[in-house]
Scaffold this motif. Structure first.
Motif, short mmCIF file in Angstrom:
data_model
loop_
_atom_site.label_atom_id
_atom_site.label_comp_id
_atom_site.label_asym_id
_atom_site.label_seq_id
_atom_site.Cartn_x
_atom_site.Cartn_y
_atom_site.Cartn_z
N ILE A 59 61.07 48.11 60.05
CA ILE A 59 60.18 49.04 59.35
C ILE A 59 58.72 48.74 59.71
O ILE A 59 57.93 49.65 59.98
CB ILE A 59 60.39 48.97 57.83
N GLY A 60 58.36 47.45 59.69
CA GLY A 60 57.01 47.07 60.06
C GLY A 60 56.69 47.44 61.50
O GLY A 60 55.61 47.97 61.81
N GLY A 61 57.64 47.18 62.39
CA GLY A 61 57.43 47.52 63.79
C GLY A 61 57.30 49.01 64.00
O GLY A 61 56.47 49.48 64.79
N ALA A 62 58.13 49.78 63.29
CA ALA A 62 58.07 51.24 63.40
C ALA A 62 56.71 51.76 62.95
O ALA A 62 56.11 52.64 63.59
CB ALA A 62 59.17 51.86 62.56
N GLY A 63 56.19 51.19 61.86
CA GLY A 63 54.88 51.60 61.38
C GLY A 63 53.78 51.32 62.39
O GLY A 63 52.89 52.15 62.60
N ALA A 64 53.86 50.16 63.04
CA ALA A 64 52.86 49.80 64.05
C ALA A 64 52.92 50.72 65.25
O ALA A 64 51.89 51.11 65.81
CB ALA A 64 53.06 48.35 64.47
N VAL A 65 54.13 51.09 65.67
CA VAL A 65 54.29 51.98 66.82
C VAL A 65 53.74 53.37 66.50
O VAL A 65 53.04 53.98 67.31
CB VAL A 65 55.77 52.06 67.25
N VAL A 66 54.06 53.87 65.31
CA VAL A 66 53.54 55.18 64.90
C VAL A 66 52.01 55.14 64.84
O VAL A 66 51.34 56.07 65.32
CB VAL A 66 54.10 55.59 63.52
N GLY A 67 51.46 54.07 64.29
CA GLY A 67 50.01 53.93 64.23
C GLY A 67 49.37 53.86 65.59
O GLY A 67 48.28 54.40 65.82
N HIS A 68 50.04 53.20 66.53
CA HIS A 68 49.51 53.09 67.89
C HIS A 68 49.48 54.45 68.58
O HIS A 68 48.51 54.78 69.26
CB HIS A 68 50.36 52.12 68.70
N ILE A 69 50.52 55.23 68.40
CA ILE A 69 50.62 56.53 69.06
C ILE A 69 49.77 57.59 68.36
O ILE A 69 49.13 58.42 69.00
CB ILE A 69 52.09 56.98 69.14
N PHE A 70 49.76 57.54 67.02
CA PHE A 70 49.00 58.53 66.24
C PHE A 70 48.03 57.83 65.30
O PHE A 70 48.21 57.82 64.08
CB PHE A 70 49.96 59.41 65.43
N PRO A 71 46.97 57.21 65.84
CA PRO A 71 46.02 56.45 65.00
C PRO A 71 45.08 57.34 64.21
O PRO A 71 44.36 58.17 64.77
CB PRO A 71 45.25 55.63 66.04
N VAL A 72 45.08 57.16 62.90
CA VAL A 72 44.22 57.97 62.05
C VAL A 72 42.75 57.66 62.30
O VAL A 72 41.87 58.51 62.11
CB VAL A 72 44.57 57.73 60.56
N SER A 94 56.08 48.46 70.98
CA SER A 94 57.53 48.41 70.83
C SER A 94 58.12 47.22 71.60
O SER A 94 59.10 46.61 71.16
CB SER A 94 58.17 49.71 71.31
N GLY A 95 57.50 46.89 72.74
CA GLY A 95 57.98 45.75 73.51
C GLY A 95 57.86 44.45 72.75
O GLY A 95 58.73 43.57 72.83
#
Length: 222
Positions: free
Chosen positions: A92-105, A118-119
Protein backbone atom coordinates in the motif's frame (compact mmCIF):
# COMPACT_ATOMS: atom_id res chain seq x y z
CA UNK A 1 -7.94 1.07 14.18
CA UNK A 2 -9.81 -0.19 11.11
CA UNK A 3 -7.60 -1.77 8.46
CA UNK A 4 -9.32 0.38 5.83
CA UNK A 5 -8.59 3.59 7.71
CA UNK A 6 -5.00 2.49 8.23
CA UNK A 7 -4.68 1.74 4.52
CA UNK A 8 -6.02 5.21 3.68
CA UNK A 9 -3.57 6.90 6.06
CA UNK A 10 -0.62 4.94 4.68
CA UNK A 11 -1.65 5.56 1.09
CA UNK A 12 -2.13 9.32 1.53
CA UNK A 13 1.13 9.77 3.43
CA UNK A 14 2.99 7.72 0.84
CA UNK A 15 1.34 9.64 -1.97
CA UNK A 16 2.64 12.92 -0.56
CA UNK A 17 6.12 11.46 -0.22
CA UNK A 18 5.88 10.14 -3.76
CA UNK A 19 5.10 13.63 -5.04
CA UNK A 20 8.67 14.69 -4.15
CA UNK A 21 10.03 14.13 -7.65
CA UNK A 22 13.81 13.78 -7.83
CA UNK A 23 14.17 15.02 -11.40
CA UNK A 24 12.05 18.12 -10.80
CA UNK A 25 13.69 18.95 -7.46
CA UNK A 26 17.24 18.47 -8.77
CA UNK A 27 16.67 20.40 -11.98
CA UNK A 28 14.94 23.25 -10.14
CA UNK A 29 17.15 23.75 -7.10
CA UNK A 30 20.55 22.72 -8.47
CA UNK A 31 20.44 23.30 -12.24
CA UNK A 32 17.91 26.16 -12.00
CA UNK A 33 15.81 24.72 -14.77
CA UNK A 34 12.75 22.49 -15.27
CA UNK A 35 13.43 19.06 -16.74
CA UNK A 36 9.82 18.91 -17.94
CA UNK A 37 10.48 21.74 -20.40
CA UNK A 38 12.98 19.62 -22.33
CA UNK A 39 13.02 16.44 -24.37
CA UNK A 40 10.01 14.24 -23.81
CA UNK A 41 8.70 16.53 -21.08
CA UNK A 42 8.79 13.65 -18.62
CA UNK A 43 10.04 14.16 -15.06
CA UNK A 44 11.93 10.89 -14.90
CA UNK A 45 15.53 9.71 -14.80
CA UNK A 46 15.82 8.93 -18.53
CA UNK A 47 14.74 12.38 -19.67
CA UNK A 48 16.85 13.98 -16.93
CA UNK A 49 19.93 12.04 -18.07
CA UNK A 50 19.35 12.84 -21.72
CA UNK A 51 18.88 16.51 -20.94
CA UNK A 52 21.57 17.19 -18.34
CA UNK A 53 23.90 14.22 -18.45
CA UNK A 54 25.13 12.01 -15.63
CA UNK A 55 26.49 14.64 -13.23
CA UNK A 56 23.39 14.92 -11.02
CA UNK A 57 21.58 11.74 -12.06
CA UNK A 58 22.53 9.98 -8.82
CA UNK A 59 20.55 12.57 -6.86
CA UNK A 60 17.45 11.70 -8.86
CA UNK A 61 17.97 8.00 -8.18
CA UNK A 62 18.46 8.53 -4.45
CA UNK A 63 15.40 10.74 -4.15
CA UNK A 64 13.00 8.59 -6.19
CA UNK A 65 14.10 5.30 -4.70
CA UNK A 66 14.46 6.74 -1.21
CA UNK A 67 10.93 8.13 -1.04
CA UNK A 68 9.50 4.74 -2.04
CA UNK A 69 11.68 2.96 0.50
CA UNK A 70 10.45 5.31 3.21
CA UNK A 71 6.82 4.88 2.13
CA UNK A 72 7.00 1.09 1.98
CA UNK A 73 8.85 0.79 5.29
CA UNK A 74 6.44 3.12 7.08
CA UNK A 75 3.46 1.23 5.71
CA UNK A 76 5.02 -2.14 6.38
CA UNK A 77 5.92 -1.30 9.97
CA UNK A 78 2.49 0.17 10.69
CA UNK A 79 0.65 -2.86 9.32
CA UNK A 80 3.04 -5.26 11.01
CA UNK A 81 2.33 -3.69 14.39
CA UNK A 82 -1.42 -3.28 13.93
CA UNK A 83 -2.37 -6.29 11.83
CA UNK A 84 0.68 -8.57 11.64
CA UNK A 85 0.99 -8.06 7.85
CA UNK A 86 4.16 -6.25 6.81
CA UNK A 87 3.79 -7.08 3.12
CA UNK A 88 0.32 -5.57 2.78
CA UNK A 89 1.45 -2.32 4.38
CA UNK A 90 4.53 -2.19 2.19
CA UNK A 91 2.45 -2.74 -0.94
CA UNK A 92 0.00 0.00 0.00
CA UNK A 93 2.83 2.38 0.88
CA UNK A 94 4.67 1.55 -2.32
CA UNK A 95 1.53 2.01 -4.40
CA UNK A 96 0.98 5.43 -2.87
CA UNK A 97 4.55 6.48 -3.68
CA UNK A 98 4.24 5.29 -7.28
CA UNK A 99 0.95 7.15 -7.77
CA UNK A 100 2.51 10.27 -6.26
CA UNK A 101 5.53 9.99 -8.53
CA UNK A 102 3.42 9.68 -11.68
CA UNK A 103 0.71 12.18 -10.66
CA UNK A 104 2.36 14.63 -8.22
CA UNK A 105 -0.02 17.20 -6.79
CA UNK A 106 2.92 19.54 -6.15
CA UNK A 107 3.81 19.71 -9.86
CA UNK A 108 0.48 19.87 -11.63
CA UNK A 109 0.10 16.07 -11.69
CA UNK A 110 2.89 15.90 -14.28
CA UNK A 111 5.55 13.53 -13.01
CA UNK A 112 7.65 10.56 -14.05
CA UNK A 113 6.77 7.02 -15.10
CA UNK A 114 7.37 5.20 -11.84
CA UNK A 115 10.21 2.85 -12.76
CA UNK A 116 12.68 3.79 -10.04
CA UNK A 117 9.88 4.02 -7.48
CA UNK A 118 8.34 0.65 -8.32
CA UNK A 119 11.78 -0.88 -8.75
CA UNK A 120 12.69 0.07 -5.18
CA UNK A 121 9.43 -1.42 -3.93
CA UNK A 122 10.26 -4.77 -5.52
CA UNK A 123 13.64 -4.83 -3.81
CA UNK A 124 11.99 -4.32 -0.44
CA UNK A 125 9.21 -6.85 -1.03
CA UNK A 126 11.17 -9.94 -2.04
CA UNK A 127 14.56 -10.55 -3.65
CA UNK A 128 13.07 -13.08 -6.08
CA UNK A 129 10.56 -10.59 -7.43
CA UNK A 130 13.31 -8.00 -7.71
CA UNK A 131 15.72 -10.33 -9.53
CA UNK A 132 13.15 -11.20 -12.19
CA UNK A 133 12.03 -7.60 -12.78
CA UNK A 134 15.46 -5.96 -12.63
CA UNK A 135 16.97 -8.79 -14.64
CA UNK A 136 14.47 -8.27 -17.46
CA UNK A 137 14.97 -4.54 -17.33
CA UNK A 138 18.76 -4.73 -17.53
CA UNK A 139 18.84 -7.39 -20.24
CA UNK A 140 16.37 -5.64 -22.53
CA UNK A 141 17.74 -2.15 -21.88
CA UNK A 142 21.32 -3.28 -22.58
CA UNK A 143 20.72 -5.48 -25.62
CA UNK A 144 17.98 -3.42 -27.32
CA UNK A 145 18.90 -0.01 -25.87
CA UNK A 146 15.20 0.64 -25.36
CA UNK A 147 14.83 1.66 -21.72
CA UNK A 148 11.05 1.74 -22.14
CA UNK A 149 10.96 -1.88 -23.34
CA UNK A 150 12.91 -3.03 -20.30
CA UNK A 151 10.64 -0.97 -18.06
CA UNK A 152 7.48 -2.48 -19.56
CA UNK A 153 8.78 -6.03 -19.20
CA UNK A 154 9.81 -5.41 -15.61
CA UNK A 155 6.42 -3.96 -14.72
CA UNK A 156 4.56 -6.83 -16.39
CA UNK A 157 6.63 -9.41 -14.50
CA UNK A 158 5.72 -7.98 -11.08
CA UNK A 159 2.21 -9.43 -10.63
CA UNK A 160 3.25 -12.76 -12.14
CA UNK A 161 6.18 -13.12 -9.75
CA UNK A 162 4.10 -11.90 -6.81
CA UNK A 163 1.40 -14.47 -7.56
CA UNK A 164 3.85 -17.35 -7.16
CA UNK A 165 6.11 -15.89 -4.47
CA UNK A 166 3.17 -15.08 -2.19
CA UNK A 167 1.46 -18.45 -2.74
CA UNK A 168 -1.40 -17.14 -4.87
CA UNK A 169 -2.41 -14.49 -2.32
CA UNK A 170 -5.28 -12.63 -4.01
CA UNK A 171 -4.88 -9.29 -2.21
CA UNK A 172 -1.15 -9.07 -2.84
CA UNK A 173 -1.61 -10.09 -6.46
CA UNK A 174 -4.36 -7.54 -7.07
CA UNK A 175 -2.27 -4.73 -5.58
CA UNK A 176 0.73 -5.76 -7.68
CA UNK A 177 -1.47 -5.82 -10.80
CA UNK A 178 -2.71 -2.30 -10.06
CA UNK A 179 0.84 -1.02 -9.64
CA UNK A 180 2.00 -2.73 -12.83
CA UNK A 181 -0.95 -1.43 -14.83
CA UNK A 182 -0.29 2.10 -13.61
CA UNK A 183 3.37 1.95 -14.64
CA UNK A 184 2.52 0.42 -18.02
CA UNK A 185 -0.18 3.06 -18.55
CA UNK A 186 2.36 5.81 -17.91
CA UNK A 187 4.41 4.30 -20.77
CA UNK A 188 1.54 4.35 -23.29
CA UNK A 189 3.32 6.87 -25.55
CA UNK A 190 6.43 4.68 -25.49
CA UNK A 191 4.37 1.64 -26.44
CA UNK A 192 3.02 3.50 -29.46
CA UNK A 193 6.53 4.52 -30.53
CA UNK A 194 7.87 1.00 -30.02
CA UNK A 195 5.13 -0.38 -32.24
CA UNK A 196 5.76 2.22 -34.96
CA UNK A 197 9.55 1.91 -34.67
CA UNK A 198 10.12 5.53 -33.67
CA UNK A 199 11.15 5.04 -30.04
CA UNK A 200 14.47 6.65 -29.09
CA UNK A 201 17.31 4.36 -28.08
CA UNK A 202 19.41 5.03 -25.01
CA UNK A 203 22.85 6.52 -25.62
CA UNK A 204 25.52 6.85 -22.97
CA UNK A 205 27.00 10.32 -22.65
CA UNK A 206 28.31 12.75 -20.12
CA UNK A 207 26.13 15.69 -21.02
CA UNK A 208 23.67 16.56 -23.75
CA UNK A 209 22.53 20.16 -24.15
CA UNK A 210 18.80 20.46 -23.67
CA UNK A 211 18.27 22.12 -27.04
CA UNK A 212 20.07 19.31 -28.85
CA UNK A 213 18.00 16.74 -27.03
CA UNK A 214 14.77 18.52 -27.94
CA UNK A 215 15.77 18.44 -31.59
CA UNK A 216 16.59 14.73 -31.35
CA UNK A 217 13.26 13.94 -29.71
CA UNK A 218 11.30 15.92 -32.28
CA UNK A 219 13.07 14.15 -35.12
CA UNK A 220 12.35 10.79 -33.51
CA UNK A 221 8.68 11.51 -32.95
CA UNK A 222 8.10 12.82 -36.52
Amino acid sequence: MSIYFAALVVFLLSYLLGCLNGAVITSHFIIRDDVRSHGSGNAGLTNFYRTYGARYAALVVVCDMGKTAASALIGGHMFAVLFGDWTLGALIGGAGAVVGHIFPVFYGFKGGKGILSSGMLLILLDWRIAVVAWGLFILLAVFTRYVSLGSLAAAASFPISAFFVYNHNVVYTVLSVLIAVLVIYSHRANVKRLVTGTESKFHRHVKTPAAAQETEDKETEN
